[in-house]
Design an enzyme around this catalytic site. Structure first.
Site, PDB file in Angstrom:
ATOM      1  N   GLU A 147       0.806  -1.230   0.000  1.00  0.00           N
ATOM      2  CA  GLU A 147       0.000   0.000   0.000  1.00  0.00           C
ATOM      3  C   GLU A 147       0.840   1.282   0.000  1.00  0.00           C
ATOM      4  OE1 GLU A 147      -2.930  -0.559   3.119  1.00  0.00           O
ATOM      5  OE2 GLU A 147      -3.609  -2.443   2.231  1.00  0.00           O
ATOM      6  N   GLU A 189      -5.766 -10.620  -2.327  1.00  0.00           N
ATOM      7  CA  GLU A 189      -6.673 -10.510  -1.160  1.00  0.00           C
ATOM      8  C   GLU A 189      -8.127 -10.426  -1.611  1.00  0.00           C
ATOM      9  OE1 GLU A 189      -5.538  -7.347   1.526  1.00  0.00           O
ATOM     10  OE2 GLU A 189      -3.405  -7.720   1.260  1.00  0.00           O
TER      11      GLU A 189
HETATM   12  O1  9MR Z   1      -7.693  -9.007   7.628  1.00  0.00           O
HETATM   13  C1  9MR Z   1      -6.666  -8.368   8.362  1.00  0.00           C
HETATM   14  C2  9MR Z   1      -7.133  -8.046   9.768  1.00  0.00           C
HETATM   15  O2  9MR Z   1      -7.411  -9.242  10.476  1.00  0.00           O
HETATM   16  C3  9MR Z   1      -6.059  -7.242  10.494  1.00  0.00           C
HETATM   17  O3  9MR Z   1      -6.554  -6.804  11.749  1.00  0.00           O
HETATM   18  C4  9MR Z   1      -5.681  -6.004   9.671  1.00  0.00           C
HETATM   19  C5  9MR Z   1      -4.512  -5.247  10.297  1.00  0.00           C
HETATM   20  O4  9MR Z   1      -3.384  -6.045  10.373  1.00  0.00           O
HETATM   21  O5  9MR Z   1      -5.287  -6.377   8.366  1.00  0.00           O
HETATM   22  C6  9MR Z   1      -6.290  -7.080   7.652  1.00  0.00           C
HETATM   23  O6  9MR Z   1      -5.786  -7.425   6.377  1.00  0.00           O
HETATM   24  C7  9MR Z   1      -5.509  -6.322   5.519  1.00  0.00           C
HETATM   25  C8  9MR Z   1      -4.244  -6.650   4.756  1.00  0.00           C
HETATM   26  O7  9MR Z   1      -3.196  -6.917   5.652  1.00  0.00           O
HETATM   27  C9  9MR Z   1      -3.871  -5.528   3.804  1.00  0.00           C
HETATM   28  N1  9MR Z   1      -4.967  -5.169   2.933  1.00  0.00           N
HETATM   29  C10 9MR Z   1      -6.263  -4.929   3.570  1.00  0.00           C
HETATM   30  C11 9MR Z   1      -6.615  -6.133   4.479  1.00  0.00           C
HETATM   31  C12 9MR Z   1      -7.990  -5.936   5.104  1.00  0.00           C
HETATM   32  O8  9MR Z   1      -7.986  -4.815   5.934  1.00  0.00           O
END
Ligand code: 9MR
Length: 362
Positions: free
Chosen positions: A161, A268
């Site tokens: 990101e 994702e």
């Molecule tokens: O699904 C993930 C969630 O459980 C975590 O709390 C969060 C922070 O670490 O991240 C979520 O996954 C994200 C991913 O790492 C990056 N792209 C967006 C995803 C959804 O928020």
């Protein structure tokens, strides 16, 4: 240490009957009474992935579903800086080791997410830290984490990101301020390459299909980074799809992305029925919304399938069944009735499943 989202997920699993009932709001789903979905991995000539967390490893139903459907796992949380990096630049690998070992024990490819993310590591990587120390700790973090799993990871999201939210340039973040806007990214890739020469190294971002401007900024960034010497081996499009985007927009992004010639990871994928924010009241029936969802997911799967075979790195969903999604969890979007994945709560195919199967030609 931050709260373990996999613990929260356990709570979501315990609350499953409620979520299940709500899920049936989209009950026009003709498949909801049918048998288990055929294995997702049997649909595709490329790897099919899903996320997993430590809290799920002891759930035999989840384990069986993963064994049935996927050939690759992305730990959803355990490999992130927010879990590994502790105060004073100490590292804790207990959860990440468990996930990587589990994936290998199951015979899965393991994909690493993520080494550098603008939103993480901020307790220790601060503006106040002298730049030389900042740079040394940055290098040490990337090379230690990537090096620990050297030869065991099929790939890494090296920088996650990096593009600004609206697609206008790059994100302002502590890593960019201390090390340089593009320099921190190049540096992370070089450190990761030296630490694990065989892992495919990805630049990963979101809203690339949803926002064409952001998609274009991302692809131009990847080109510039390659020219600057970053050993980018692939590009990751998170594909948290906005199902309301116009037809053709997803195909357009994939066409432009393919021109870079690099492998592409749908990293994702999910496709929420509910949108963020207050929009016009939505008067469509659940069946009409499902049709919209299925059309966009089908377009994405077709666009991925249209890539040359060597550019299809993997197709990963963010969670396996609806109830595994971050969208339903409290620490995610807290929408227990969301249905944003290919499988329903009981592992039966959601409507989008068939669109993916058709696109993959199986
Ligand atoms: O699904 C993930 C969630 O459980 C975590 O709390 C969060 C922070 O670490 O991240 C979520 O996954 C994200 C991913 O790492 C990056 N792209 C967006 C995803 C959804 O928020």
């Amino acid at each position: 240490m931050p709260a373990d989202p996999s613990g929260l997920n356990r709570r979501a699993l315990l609350a499953a009957p409620l979520g299940l009932a709500a899920c049936e709001r989209f009950a026009s789903v003709p498949t909801s009474a049918g048998p288990l979905a055929p294995p997702l991995k049997s649909l595709a000539p490329f790897p099919i992935g899903a996320t997993g967390m430590t809290g799920q490893l002891d759930d035999p139903v989840w384990v069986a579903a993963m064994r049935r459907h996927v050939s690759q796992i992305t730990p959803e949380w355990e490999l992130k800086p927010e879990r590994i990096l502790q105060s004073g630049f100490a590292y804790d690998f207990s959860a990440s080791d468990r996930m990587v070992d589990w994936g290998h024990d199951q015979g899965l490819r393991v994909f690493g997410h993520c080494l550098v993310w603008y939103s993480q590591g901020l307790d220790v990587f601060t503006d106040a830290l002298p730049t030389a120390r900042f740079a040394a700790e940055f290098d040490r973090y990337v090379s230690t984490v990537a090096g620990r799993y050297r030869g065991r990871m099929v790939g890494w999201d090296v920088v996650n990101e990096a593009v600004a939210e609206d697609g206008d340039g790059l994100r302002d973040c502590v890593y960019a301020r201390k090390l340089g806007a593009e320099a921190y990214i190049v540096r992370a890739f070089q450190q990761a390459r030296a630490a694990d020469p065989d892992a495919v190294l990805f630049l990963n971002d979101y809203n690339l299909e949803n926002n064409p401007r952001k998609g274009a900024t991302f692809l131009r960034l990847a080109e510039r980074l390659l020219k600057l010497g970053a050993p980018i081996g692939g590009i990751g499009t998170q594909s948290h799809l906005d199902i309301e985007i116009p037809a053709g927009q997803i195909r357009g992004f994939f066409r432009d992305a393919a021109a870079l010639g690099l492998p592409i990871h749908v990293s994702e994928l999910d496709f929420p029925m509910q949108r963020d924010g207050g929009r016009m009241p939505d008067l469509r029936s659940p069946a009409e919304k499902r049709a919209q969802q299925v059309a966009r997911v089908g377009e994405l799967a077709e666009a991925f399938m249209a890539l040359p075979a060597r550019q299809r790195f993997a197709f990963t969903t963010w969670g396996l069944r609806d109830t595994d999604s971050w969208l339903v969890r409290e620490e995610g979007k807290n929408r227990p009735d969301e249905s944003a994945l290919l499988l329903d709560a009981r592992g039966r195919p959601n409507p989008a499943y068939q669109a993916v199967a058709d696109a993959f030609g199986r």
